[in-house]
Design a protein around this motif. Sequence first.
Motif, PDB file in Angstrom:
ATOM      1  N   THR A 148       0.836  -1.201   0.000  1.00 36.73           N
ATOM      2  CA  THR A 148       0.000   0.000   0.000  1.00 36.73           C
ATOM      3  C   THR A 148       0.870   1.250   0.000  1.00 36.73           C
ATOM      4  O   THR A 148       2.066   1.199   0.280  1.00 36.73           O
ATOM      5  N   GLY A 149       0.253   2.357  -0.314  1.00 37.06           N
ATOM      6  CA  GLY A 149       0.938   3.650  -0.279  1.00 37.06           C
ATOM      7  C   GLY A 149       0.015   4.706   0.288  1.00 37.06           C
ATOM      8  O   GLY A 149      -1.155   4.791  -0.069  1.00 37.06           O
ATOM      9  N   ARG A 150       0.528   5.515   1.188  1.00 36.25           N
ATOM     10  CA  ARG A 150      -0.258   6.591   1.765  1.00 36.25           C
ATOM     11  C   ARG A 150       0.597   7.848   1.850  1.00 36.25           C
ATOM     12  O   ARG A 150       1.822   7.765   2.038  1.00 36.25           O
ATOM     13  N   PRO A 151      -0.001   9.039   1.706  1.00 40.47           N
ATOM     14  CA  PRO A 151       0.786  10.275   1.753  1.00 40.47           C
ATOM     15  C   PRO A 151       1.337  10.531   3.146  1.00 40.47           C
ATOM     16  O   PRO A 151       0.749  10.126   4.156  1.00 40.47           O
ATOM     17  N   LEU A 152       2.472  11.180   3.195  1.00 36.57           N
ATOM     18  CA  LEU A 152       3.085  11.515   4.472  1.00 36.57           C
ATOM     19  C   LEU A 152       2.233  12.541   5.215  1.00 36.57           C
ATOM     20  O   LEU A 152       1.484  13.314   4.612  1.00 36.57           O
ATOM     21  N   LYS A 153       2.343  12.545   6.536  1.00 36.20           N
ATOM     22  CA  LYS A 153       1.554  13.473   7.344  1.00 36.20           C
ATOM     23  C   LYS A 153       1.992  14.918   7.127  1.00 36.20           C
ATOM     24  O   LYS A 153       1.175  15.840   7.149  1.00 36.20           O
ATOM     25  N   GLU A 154       3.287  15.125   6.925  1.00 33.79           N
ATOM     26  CA  GLU A 154       3.813  16.473   6.724  1.00 33.79           C
ATOM     27  C   GLU A 154       4.518  16.537   5.378  1.00 33.79           C
ATOM     28  O   GLU A 154       5.413  15.743   5.105  1.00 33.79           O
ATOM     29  N   MET A 155       4.091  17.492   4.547  1.00 27.79           N
ATOM     30  CA  MET A 155       4.685  17.661   3.225  1.00 27.79           C
ATOM     31  C   MET A 155       4.819  19.140   2.933  1.00 27.79           C
ATOM     32  O   MET A 155       4.053  19.973   3.437  1.00 27.79           O
ATOM     33  N   THR A 156       5.792  19.481   2.086  1.00 26.63           N
ATOM     34  CA  THR A 156       5.985  20.864   1.687  1.00 26.63           C
ATOM     35  C   THR A 156       4.803  21.323   0.850  1.00 26.63           C
ATOM     36  O   THR A 156       4.267  20.577   0.032  1.00 26.63           O
ATOM     37  N   GLY A 157       4.391  22.554   1.071  1.00 18.72           N
ATOM     38  CA  GLY A 157       3.228  23.070   0.360  1.00 18.72           C
ATOM     39  C   GLY A 157       3.612  24.008  -0.761  1.00 18.72           C
ATOM     40  O   GLY A 157       4.513  23.735  -1.547  1.00 18.72           O
ATOM     41  N   HIS A 158       2.956  25.158  -0.813  1.00 23.47           N
ATOM     42  CA  HIS A 158       3.118  26.089  -1.918  1.00 23.47           C
ATOM     43  C   HIS A 158       4.513  26.703  -1.937  1.00 23.47           C
ATOM     44  O   HIS A 158       5.056  27.098  -0.913  1.00 23.47           O
ATOM     45  N   THR A 159       5.116  26.752  -3.100  1.00 27.41           N
ATOM     46  CA  THR A 159       6.404  27.430  -3.278  1.00 27.41           C
ATOM     47  C   THR A 159       6.243  28.686  -4.126  1.00 27.41           C
ATOM     48  O   THR A 159       6.800  29.730  -3.802  1.00 27.41           O
ATOM     49  N   GLY A 160       5.506  28.605  -5.217  1.00 23.05           N
ATOM     50  CA  GLY A 160       5.323  29.775  -6.073  1.00 23.05           C
ATOM     51  C   GLY A 160       4.560  29.429  -7.334  1.00 23.05           C
ATOM     52  O   GLY A 160       4.280  28.260  -7.617  1.00 23.05           O
ATOM     53  N   TYR A 161       4.222  30.471  -8.093  1.00 18.56           N
ATOM     54  CA  TYR A 161       3.508  30.316  -9.362  1.00 18.56           C
ATOM     55  C   TYR A 161       4.473  30.538 -10.522  1.00 18.56           C
ATOM     56  O   TYR A 161       5.328  31.438 -10.472  1.00 18.56           O
ATOM     57  N   LEU A 162       4.319  29.723 -11.545  1.00 26.90           N
ATOM     58  CA  LEU A 162       5.121  29.849 -12.760  1.00 26.90           C
ATOM     59  C   LEU A 162       4.239  30.418 -13.859  1.00 26.90           C
ATOM     60  O   LEU A 162       3.228  29.810 -14.227  1.00 26.90           O
ATOM     61  N   THR A 163       4.620  31.569 -14.372  1.00 28.61           N
ATOM     62  CA  THR A 163       3.879  32.225 -15.445  1.00 28.61           C
ATOM     63  C   THR A 163       4.668  32.091 -16.739  1.00 28.61           C
ATOM     64  O   THR A 163       5.810  32.560 -16.829  1.00 28.61           O
ATOM     65  N   PHE A 164       4.065  31.459 -17.744  1.00 28.18           N
ATOM     66  CA  PHE A 164       4.718  31.250 -19.032  1.00 28.18           C
ATOM     67  C   PHE A 164       3.992  32.050 -20.111  1.00 28.18           C
ATOM     68  O   PHE A 164       2.772  32.241 -20.051  1.00 28.18           O
ATOM     69  N   ALA A 165       4.749  32.506 -21.097  1.00 27.86           N
ATOM     70  CA  ALA A 165       4.182  33.233 -22.234  1.00 27.86           C
ATOM     71  C   ALA A 165       5.107  33.080 -23.434  1.00 27.86           C
ATOM     72  O   ALA A 165       6.295  32.747 -23.293  1.00 27.86           O
ATOM     73  N   THR A 166       4.559  33.355 -24.620  1.00 28.13           N
ATOM     74  CA  THR A 166       5.292  33.192 -25.871  1.00 28.13           C
ATOM     75  C   THR A 166       5.315  34.517 -26.626  1.00 28.13           C
ATOM     76  O   THR A 166       4.299  35.211 -26.716  1.00 28.13           O
ATOM     77  N   LEU A 167       6.485  34.853 -27.147  1.00 32.07           N
ATOM     78  CA  LEU A 167       6.627  35.991 -28.053  1.00 32.07           C
ATOM     79  C   LEU A 167       6.849  35.426 -29.446  1.00 32.07           C
ATOM     80  O   LEU A 167       7.869  34.793 -29.709  1.00 32.07           O
ATOM     81  N   TYR A 168       5.869  35.632 -30.316  1.00 31.85           N
ATOM     82  CA  TYR A 168       5.947  35.056 -31.654  1.00 31.85           C
ATOM     83  C   TYR A 168       6.879  35.867 -32.547  1.00 31.85           C
ATOM     84  O   TYR A 168       7.228  37.018 -32.257  1.00 31.85           O
ATOM     85  N   ALA A 169       7.264  35.247 -33.669  1.00 30.13           N
ATOM     86  CA  ALA A 169       8.225  35.868 -34.583  1.00 30.13           C
ATOM     87  C   ALA A 169       7.660  37.143 -35.173  1.00 30.13           C
ATOM     88  O   ALA A 169       6.452  37.284 -35.391  1.00 30.13           O
ATOM     89  N   HIS A 170       8.547  38.093 -35.443  1.00 34.66           N
ATOM     90  CA  HIS A 170       8.163  39.354 -36.072  1.00 34.66           C
ATOM     91  C   HIS A 170       8.050  39.144 -37.581  1.00 34.66           C
ATOM     92  O   HIS A 170       8.943  38.572 -38.209  1.00 34.66           O
ATOM     93  N   VAL A 171       6.970  39.629 -38.163  1.00 34.68           N
ATOM     94  CA  VAL A 171       6.740  39.512 -39.592  1.00 34.68           C
ATOM     95  C   VAL A 171       6.759  40.913 -40.201  1.00 34.68           C
ATOM     96  O   VAL A 171       6.095  41.827 -39.713  1.00 34.68           O
ATOM     97  N   THR A 172       7.534  41.097 -41.267  1.00 33.09           N
ATOM     98  CA  THR A 172       7.633  42.396 -41.920  1.00 33.09           C
ATOM     99  C   THR A 172       6.563  42.515 -42.998  1.00 33.09           C
ATOM    100  O   THR A 172       6.476  41.696 -43.904  1.00 33.09           O
TER     101      THR A 172
END
Length: 400
Positions: A366-390
């Motif tokens: 069997t497997g069960r989660p530990l009683k104490e675990m690390t929680g929130h560390t931070g948010y990762l925000t991702f974005a894309t800059l598309y190629a410039h078209v002339t």
Amino acid sequence: MSFAEYKERISEGDTVILFLGHNSMQTLTVTPGKVHQTKYGALPHSDMIGKKFGTKMFSLNKKGWVYLLHPTPELWTVNLPHRTQILYSTDISMVILQLALKPGSVVVESGTGSGSMSHCLIRTIAPSGHLHTFEFHSERAETARKEFEEHKISHLVTVRCRDVCKEGFELHQVVDAVFLDLPAPWDAVKHSKEAIKTEGGRICSFSPCIEQVQRTCESLRACGFRDIKVMECLSRTFEVRTVPLQVPFLGPENPHPPGQTSRDFSSRKRKLQEESVSCDVPSSTLQDGHVNMKSVESLPVENTPSDSKSPTDNAEHKSEISNRIVTEKYALSPSKHITDTDPDSGLVRNVRAVMSQKTNKANILTGRPLKEMTGHTGYLTFATLYAHVTSNNGRADEGK
């Protein structure tokens, strides 16, 4: 020895990770003449030279041993000296995946901090890529530069002491991706756009607060970034162990004993019904394999002559017949569910029929989660800059 490359044997000046046990590791630089002290005893540095990485090395007093491990960015992350808060492998792996980094990529990082993210980025973009890392604190920037030299990866990274939010990166369309770990990343978004190649690229911002994420997303939209996505990476650790569980008894597998048929069982059933009638035990006393003892006790006891059975013997005879009926009925219908004693209804469990069946225990993984675990560390925000078209009029427009 380089953090971006691997070698087989330990030599002078190498960084070695000592594995002493679960969640117990130490870092040292091999220097002849020095002796490293552990809870298992002394480990001379000179004895490490020439050994293979991964070797089990005993202490001088032979009371214990350690494993000599080759340093990796993952091991360095959990053993490095903390100058600032750092990112761990859960977030780092997602950043590298979402930024689509590969050997040969050119990356901007701000700020450097303790160098946890830097080592992982360098290992990913080696051997032909390059990392431009920026740190506004001069002492931390100088310490990071020395560590990169000791780890033989200084040729893959350029360290600069600079406040990029005010002064920018001084890089123009040369990088494939930008990673920001700043208190105010929205002030560096415009400079990040200037550093990304004309072919387009990706940006990631790490922020512990959702208010920082909101302002960063507004700045990304204003600067022409698209496909904005926010993620939170949480890691759950499960404890795996083997536990014994009782195997329930669901009755015999073959309801008909060997040598008997369903016709024989029908004959036995009719015989039991006849015995119940002859003993003045009405069918209402049988309820799904149980005997209603209240009904049995209320049965009239016939007055018998002195030479025959006494009333007490007659009552004991009826009880014996009732128990026998239950036992036989359970044998006829093994799939019937036997419940516990119900005092209100007077239903008594046939203990003898159940206790005669031996139950076994099975070992279940069997497997069960530990009683104490690390929680929130931070948010990762991702974005894309598309190629410039002339366009035809000569003006550079952003691709949709």
